[in-house]
Design a protein around this motif. Structure first.
Motif, PDB file in Angstrom:
ATOM      1  N   ARG A 106       0.847  -1.207   0.000  1.00 25.64           N
ATOM      2  CA  ARG A 106       0.000   0.000   0.000  1.00 25.64           C
ATOM      3  C   ARG A 106       0.875   1.247   0.000  1.00 25.64           C
ATOM      4  O   ARG A 106       0.530   2.268  -0.605  1.00 25.64           O
TER       5      ARG A 106
ATOM      6  N   THR B  56      -2.417  10.756  -4.710  1.00 24.17           N
ATOM      7  CA  THR B  56      -2.961   9.644  -3.942  1.00 24.17           C
ATOM      8  C   THR B  56      -3.189   8.461  -4.875  1.00 24.17           C
ATOM      9  O   THR B  56      -3.408   8.641  -6.075  1.00 24.17           O
TER      10      THR B  56
ATOM     11  N   ASP C  86      -4.831   5.537  -6.991  1.00 27.26           N
ATOM     12  CA  ASP C  86      -6.106   5.370  -7.658  1.00 27.26           C
ATOM     13  C   ASP C  86      -6.041   4.076  -8.464  1.00 27.26           C
ATOM     14  O   ASP C  86      -5.087   3.296  -8.335  1.00 27.26           O
ATOM     15  N   ARG C  87      -7.041   3.866  -9.265  1.00 23.51           N
ATOM     16  CA  ARG C  87      -7.087   2.625 -10.037  1.00 23.51           C
ATOM     17  C   ARG C  87      -5.839   2.445 -10.898  1.00 23.51           C
ATOM     18  O   ARG C  87      -5.276   1.335 -10.969  1.00 23.51           O
TER      19      ARG C  87
ATOM     20  N   VAL D  63      -2.741   1.426  -8.820  1.00 20.68           N
ATOM     21  CA  VAL D  63      -2.875   0.067  -8.301  1.00 20.68           C
ATOM     22  C   VAL D  63      -2.669  -0.957  -9.413  1.00 20.68           C
ATOM     23  O   VAL D  63      -1.986  -1.972  -9.230  1.00 20.68           O
TER      24      VAL D  63
ATOM     25  N   GLU E 185      -8.933  -2.826  -1.736  1.00 18.58           N
ATOM     26  CA  GLU E 185      -9.038  -1.418  -1.346  1.00 18.58           C
ATOM     27  C   GLU E 185      -9.495  -0.536  -2.496  1.00 18.58           C
ATOM     28  O   GLU E 185     -10.119   0.512  -2.271  1.00 18.58           O
ATOM     29  N   TYR E 186      -9.174  -0.939  -3.725  1.00 19.60           N
ATOM     30  CA  TYR E 186      -9.539  -0.155  -4.909  1.00 19.60           C
ATOM     31  C   TYR E 186     -10.143  -1.093  -5.949  1.00 19.60           C
ATOM     32  O   TYR E 186      -9.830  -2.287  -5.994  1.00 19.60           O
ATOM     33  N   ASP E 187     -10.967  -0.541  -6.802  1.00 19.21           N
ATOM     34  CA  ASP E 187     -11.450  -1.304  -7.947  1.00 19.21           C
ATOM     35  C   ASP E 187     -10.315  -1.468  -8.953  1.00 19.21           C
ATOM     36  O   ASP E 187      -9.524  -0.534  -9.183  1.00 19.21           O
ATOM     37  N   HIS E 188     -10.228  -2.634  -9.556  1.00 20.57           N
ATOM     38  CA  HIS E 188      -9.215  -2.881 -10.591  1.00 20.57           C
ATOM     39  C   HIS E 188      -9.662  -4.081 -11.414  1.00 20.57           C
ATOM     40  O   HIS E 188     -10.792  -4.580 -11.257  1.00 20.57           O
TER      41      HIS E 188
ATOM     42  N   THR F 166     -16.758  -4.971  -7.846  1.00 16.61           N
ATOM     43  CA  THR F 166     -16.347  -3.583  -7.657  1.00 16.61           C
ATOM     44  C   THR F 166     -17.300  -2.872  -6.702  1.00 16.61           C
ATOM     45  O   THR F 166     -18.432  -3.302  -6.491  1.00 16.61           O
TER      46      THR F 166
ATOM     47  N   THR G  90     -15.801   4.360  -6.162  1.00 16.57           N
ATOM     48  CA  THR G  90     -14.762   5.140  -5.480  1.00 16.57           C
ATOM     49  C   THR G  90     -14.928   5.129  -3.966  1.00 16.57           C
ATOM     50  O   THR G  90     -13.956   5.001  -3.221  1.00 16.57           O
TER      51      THR G  90
ATOM     52  N   ARG H  88     -16.080  -5.177  -0.852  1.00 19.34           N
ATOM     53  CA  ARG H  88     -15.464  -5.872  -1.977  1.00 19.34           C
ATOM     54  C   ARG H  88     -15.108  -7.305  -1.580  1.00 19.34           C
ATOM     55  O   ARG H  88     -15.290  -8.240  -2.364  1.00 19.34           O
TER      56      ARG H  88
END
Length: 440
Positions: free
Chosen positions: A3, A19, A21-22, A25, A292-295, A304, A307, A314
């Protein structure tokens, strides 16, 4: 760690200019596993939390272990560099003559405390993502993956579900301890006297992680920790108390912090559990970043959450795909793991051994807003919600349920906590992560 790497890709100097973001990541997940493995070696060589400059208090036991088991400096700066940079192309490629690895030049990059690993493991995230990897590599019972999703699968299997490269600092599985799931539980039991709340799928032996530990597991950790939270809650309740008695006892708070430091340090003598903690923090950090993030992987799985989505949401969606249900406390466990790790490191480094410094855990100091008391209040909220342990009411009533009319009780109990306790956190956390598979 991963992270932090995502933050470094977005903001190489950690100045707050960007920061994750998709895109960042997906850049990280597309990096070749060999480069990520070598980056971990470079992070280890930087000293991590043992060399963290912001808390120059009590050094962690075994701080000298790092350079003794890490790669020689010449290898790290020549043929075995990771070559990671802030370039966000996919895949990011390799620079044959790279500058110092991303983030390493900034100074020691601390990894997460073992408590972070335990709390996240209690969500069942390793079993759920491990089952995703297994299903994608042995059959077609999941939705068709994209190329980027399969890149994540390959990297995850290479980094965490096979033996690490020979002589790697994270190589904490071998012929003498072959099962990584049992090895992690062994570390949690020794450090905290905690058992993960769900069983090891397919295990027929009875708690083999406790075999050969001896009498040196910290089974009194939970009682000391709960007492500390209650004393801090008393301090928070009475911080602005200008009339009447104030039962806050900074000496007792400092005593509890010092005692926790001592029992945790006893498990770290000579550097024991340090490589294990590093390796397990890398695994759980990778899993955390995955939800932690969409991917691309979550796109393929239909898991998903947009944001503003929560990692627990998830994880639940991914778990539904493989027939494993996370515990209902997952949301609290994710947030708790995130904010408890730096507090645990500060306790382990003796930051609150002095009564004056211990007041930083609960005092706002003339009404000013300070982050640590707010963090402790949130930790107490989450701990109480996740475990069912009464902290707030017990803090006001000396351990019993709160009466209708609350009156301040003496801050320090009439006796110190007993030397050992067999009560552990997982007895209070009911998880449905039992390895049961559905819809195969």
């Amino acid at each position: 760690m991963f992270r932090i790497l995502a933050r470094l890709i977005a903001d190489p100097t950690l100045s707050g200019a960007g920061t994750p973001d998709r895109k960042t990541v997906e850049t990280l997940f597309s990096t070749h596993p060999t480069q990520l493995s070598r980056w971990l070696e470079e992070v280890w060589a930087s000293g991590g939390i043992a060399q963290w400059p912001t808390i120059p208090t009590v050094p962690l036991p075994g701080a000298a272990l790092g350079p003794r088991v890490g790669l020689p400096a010449g290898l790290l700066t020549t043929s075995l560099q990771s070559g990671l940079t802030s370039v966000t192309t996919v895949p990011p490629g390799y620079n044959p003559a790279p500058p110092p690895a991303l983030g390493v030049a900034l100074g020691p990059l601390p990894w997460e405390n073992l408590m972070y690993c335990y709390l996240l493991e209690s969500t069942g995230i390793v079993e759920i993502l491990g089952e995703v990897v297994r299903r994608y590599v042995v059959g077609e019972t999941l939705p068709p993956p994209s190329v980027d999703a399969l890149v994540w699968v390959r990297a995850t299997e290479e980094l965490f579900f096979r033996d690490p490269p020979l002589f790697h600092v994270g190589g904490v599985s071998s012929q003498v301890r072959p099962d990584a799931r049992i090895n992690r539980r062994n570390a949690y039991w020794r450090a905290f006297g905690f058992d993960v709340p769900h069983p090891v799928p397919g295990l027929t032996q009875d708690q083999p992680w406790k075999r050969d530990v001896g009498a040196h597991a910290n089974t009194d950790f939970l009682e000391l920790w709960n007492n500390l939270l209650r004393q801090i809650m008393i301090g928070l309740e009475n911080d602005r108390n200008e009339v009447g008695a104030n039962p806050t006892d900074s000496n007792y708070v400092a005593y509890l912090c010092q005692t926790l430091r001592e029992i945790l340090s006893a498990r770290r003598r000579g550097g024991m559990l340090t490589r294990e903690e590093f390796s397990y923090a890398a695994l759980l950090n990778w899993c955390h970043l995955t939800v932690e993030y969409d991917h691309a992987l979550l796109d393929s799985l239909g898991a998903t959450a947009d944001t503003g989505g929560n990692p627990a949401d998830r994880l639940a969606a991914v778990g539904a795909r493989v027939g494993i249900t996370p515990p209902r406390q997952s949301r609290e466990l994710f947030e708790l793991a995130d904010i408890i790790s730096p507090v645990m490191w500060m306790i382990e480094q003796g930051a609150f051994d002095d009564p004056v410094n211990a007041e930083m855990l609960y005092r706002s100091f003339n009404g000013s807003t300070r982050p640590l008391p707010a963090t402790m209040f949130r930790i107490i909220d989450l701990w109480q919600s996740a475990t069912g342990e009464r902290i707030k009411g017990a803090a006001l009533t000396g351990g019993a349920a709160a009466p209708a009319r609350r009156t301040p009780a003496a801050a320090q109990p009439t006796r110190l906590p007993p030397a050992a306790s067999t009560v552990s956190l997982p007895q209070r956390v009911v998880a449905a992560v039992d390895g049961t598979q559905h819809g195969k």
